[in-house]
Design a protein around this motif. Structure first.
Motif, mmCIF file in Angstrom:
data_model
loop_
_atom_site.group_PDB
_atom_site.id
_atom_site.type_symbol
_atom_site.label_atom_id
_atom_site.label_comp_id
_atom_site.label_asym_id
_atom_site.label_seq_id
_atom_site.Cartn_x
_atom_site.Cartn_y
_atom_site.Cartn_z
ATOM 1 N N THR A 1 -67.174 -10.150 39.694
ATOM 2 C CA THR A 1 -67.394 -10.974 40.884
ATOM 3 C C THR A 1 -66.033 -11.407 41.408
ATOM 4 O OG1 THR A 1 -67.502 -13.103 39.710
ATOM 5 C CG2 THR A 1 -69.562 -11.859 39.928
ATOM 6 N N THR A 2 -65.949 -11.644 42.714
ATOM 7 C CA THR A 2 -64.687 -12.049 43.331
ATOM 8 C C THR A 2 -64.959 -13.156 44.332
ATOM 9 O OG1 THR A 2 -63.822 -9.792 43.125
ATOM 10 C CG2 THR A 2 -62.660 -11.277 44.606
ATOM 11 N N LEU A 3 -64.534 -14.366 44.008
ATOM 12 C CA LEU A 3 -64.676 -15.493 44.922
ATOM 13 C C LEU A 3 -63.463 -15.515 45.835
ATOM 14 C CD1 LEU A 3 -66.206 -18.023 45.821
ATOM 15 C CD2 LEU A 3 -64.941 -19.310 44.078
ATOM 16 N N VAL B 1 -71.129 -18.653 37.819
ATOM 17 C CA VAL B 1 -71.791 -19.687 38.614
ATOM 18 C C VAL B 1 -70.720 -20.566 39.242
ATOM 19 C CG1 VAL B 1 -72.063 -21.126 36.545
ATOM 20 C CG2 VAL B 1 -73.447 -21.612 38.569
ATOM 21 N N VAL B 2 -70.891 -20.874 40.533
ATOM 22 C CA VAL B 2 -69.934 -21.710 41.256
ATOM 23 C C VAL B 2 -70.636 -23.002 41.676
ATOM 24 C CG1 VAL B 2 -68.442 -21.925 43.270
ATOM 25 C CG2 VAL B 2 -68.633 -19.729 42.092
ATOM 26 N N PHE B 3 -70.078 -24.118 41.226
ATOM 27 C CA PHE B 3 -70.612 -25.432 41.561
ATOM 28 C C PHE B 3 -69.874 -25.944 42.803
ATOM 29 C CE2 PHE B 3 -71.111 -24.876 36.992
ATOM 30 C CZ PHE B 3 -72.469 -25.138 36.834
ATOM 31 N N ILE B 4 -70.602 -26.090 43.886
ATOM 32 C CA ILE B 4 -70.055 -26.595 45.147
ATOM 33 C C ILE B 4 -70.253 -28.106 45.140
ATOM 34 C CG2 ILE B 4 -70.195 -26.474 47.656
ATOM 35 C CD1 ILE B 4 -71.653 -23.704 47.159
ATOM 36 N N VAL B 5 -69.150 -28.846 45.124
ATOM 37 C CA VAL B 5 -69.225 -30.300 44.951
ATOM 38 C C VAL B 5 -69.050 -30.994 46.295
ATOM 39 C CG1 VAL B 5 -68.335 -32.282 43.679
ATOM 40 C CG2 VAL B 5 -68.196 -29.983 42.667
ATOM 41 N N GLU C 1 -72.288 -16.646 47.528
ATOM 42 C CA GLU C 1 -73.252 -15.544 47.470
ATOM 43 C C GLU C 1 -72.564 -14.210 47.705
ATOM 44 O OE1 GLU C 1 -76.133 -16.752 50.355
ATOM 45 O OE2 GLU C 1 -77.416 -17.719 48.847
ATOM 46 N N MET C 2 -71.596 -14.173 48.631
ATOM 47 C CA MET C 2 -70.860 -12.947 48.905
ATOM 48 C C MET C 2 -70.042 -12.518 47.694
ATOM 49 S SD MET C 2 -70.447 -10.714 51.331
ATOM 50 C CE MET C 2 -71.076 -11.688 52.714
ATOM 51 N N SER C 3 -69.620 -13.472 46.882
ATOM 52 C CA SER C 3 -68.781 -13.156 45.716
ATOM 53 C C SER C 3 -69.554 -12.466 44.611
ATOM 54 C CB SER C 3 -68.165 -14.452 45.164
ATOM 55 O OG SER C 3 -69.110 -15.179 44.379
ATOM 56 N N GLY C 4 -70.864 -12.646 44.586
ATOM 57 C CA GLY C 4 -71.677 -12.108 43.505
ATOM 58 C C GLY C 4 -72.034 -13.149 42.463
ATOM 59 N N TRP D 1 -65.278 -14.275 53.549
ATOM 60 C CA TRP D 1 -64.570 -13.001 53.635
ATOM 61 C C TRP D 1 -65.547 -11.879 53.332
ATOM 62 C CZ3 TRP D 1 -60.607 -10.332 55.348
ATOM 63 C CH2 TRP D 1 -60.357 -9.073 54.818
ATOM 64 N N GLU D 2 -65.721 -10.965 54.255
ATOM 65 C CA GLU D 2 -66.579 -9.803 54.060
ATOM 66 C C GLU D 2 -65.707 -8.562 54.146
ATOM 67 O OE1 GLU D 2 -70.444 -9.819 56.092
ATOM 68 O OE2 GLU D 2 -69.787 -11.699 57.005
#
Length: 336
Positions: free
Chosen positions: A101-103, A122-126, A146-149, A270-271
């Protein structure tokens, strides 16, 4: 402290990609190769974890420059093949493994990519129920994750500062189907058991969000110790001051790993598959280039570079085009 590779997030995906690289070198060289994960990035070196513990590694010359320009550079969370030099001379990074995955976020008006972290599960958006709360911005965070995977999870921190956080939680839940939203108060350790449940052996999580929403306090609470600096709270808006200046990967006591990121005021998705409109301007100008396969770098009669000189295409746009296509921009000529 030594840890197994599985504790650090090593799975079959990385083993399958490492195998061909290792098989291509001699048996003697294979004995000197190890796997390592990037846990910190400095100007001249990378902090990595190997099965032997925390160490420092430098880039091999082949990863600094190639014929087609600078190759991809390791970022926090990346997995590497490293060469252990004899006589305690340290580690050299010889291969960057593909990312699961790539954020990333779009920068330079959407023409370039900035990678924030790699191989995050998993990415926690605070966010908070104070002045930081911005639903459209949260939507951009969710889209980028979501785009990162990776899996997005929203944490509404500092719920102890409002009488009822129900409205905020409901609003966040409208951003995406089945989007997990948890109200927490990191300073009170309230609601953090729900966050801890996402972690298990080898699972990597990351915290992202604006400065002052409490990411460092959350990091300290999840780790059970003070490892990240926390700032004082402004009385005007009850927001903390920005404290994190670099990205660090921490091991959690009960298993799993956590990345604390510097504050991001906003994030643009980024797409990589989306073709920026500015690139179409470059290709329209390229029709008039003298050579059909012009790279718009050093060839004579290049209509694209002429357009840059005339101001109809910006230098930043051409630089981003070169970067996206793996091309090196021409070096300026030295004055005699």
């Amino acid at each position: 402290m030594s840890r197994s590779l599985a504790d650090l997030g090593w799975i079959d995906f990385f083993a399958d990609h490492a195998r061909p690289f290792i098989a291509a070198v001699s048996e003697d060289a294979q004995a000197e190769l190890e796997m390592a994960r990037v846990v910190g990035v400095e100007r001249a070196a990378f902090q990595v974890w190997t099965a032997q513990g925390s160490e420092e590694a430098l880039l091999a010359g082949t990863l600094r420059q190639s014929a087609s320009g600078p190759p991809p550079q390791p970022v926090i969370g990346d997995w590497l093949v490293v060469h252990r030099l004899p006589d305690g001379q340290g580690l050299r990074i010889v291969h960057l493994l593909p990312r699961r995955t790539t954020l990333a976020r779009a920068v330079n008006s959407g023409l370039s990519e900035q990678i924030i972290a790699a191989n995050v599960d998993v990415v926690f958006i605070v966010t908070t129920p104070g002045e930081d709360f911005d639903l459209p911005r949260l939507g951009r965070y969710v889209a980028a994750v979501e785009m990162s995977g990776a899996r997005p999870v929203v944490l509404l921190n500092k719920t102890d500062l409002v009488d009822d956080s129900t409205w905020f939680v409901e609003q966040i839940g409208t951003l995406a189907p089945d989007l997990p939203v948890h109200g927490v108060a990191a300073t009170e350790d309230h609601g953090l058991d729900a966050v801890r449940s996402y972690f298990q052996r080898g699972v990597t999580g990351a915290l992202i969000g604006s400065s002052g929403v409490g990411k460092s306090t959350l990091t300290n609470a999840l780790l059970g110790q003070e490892v990240a600096s926390t700032g004082t709270v402004r009385h005007s808006d009850q927001q903390g001051r920005h404290t994190t200046t670099g990205r660090t990967l921490y091991p959690l006591p009960a298993g799993g790993l956590l990345i604390d990121n510097p504050g991001l005021r906003d994030i643009a998705v980024w797409e990589a598959t989306r073709r920026p409109a500015a690139f179409e301007v470059v290709e329209e100008a390229a029709v008039d280039c003298r050579f059909r396969k012009c790279t718009h770098t050093t060839e004579p009669g290049c209509a694209v570079r002429r357009a840059v000189q005339q101001g109809t295409i910006t230098a930043d746009t051409l630089a981003a085009y070169h970067h996206a296509h793996g091309l090196s921009a021409p070096r300026p000529k030295r004055r005699e």
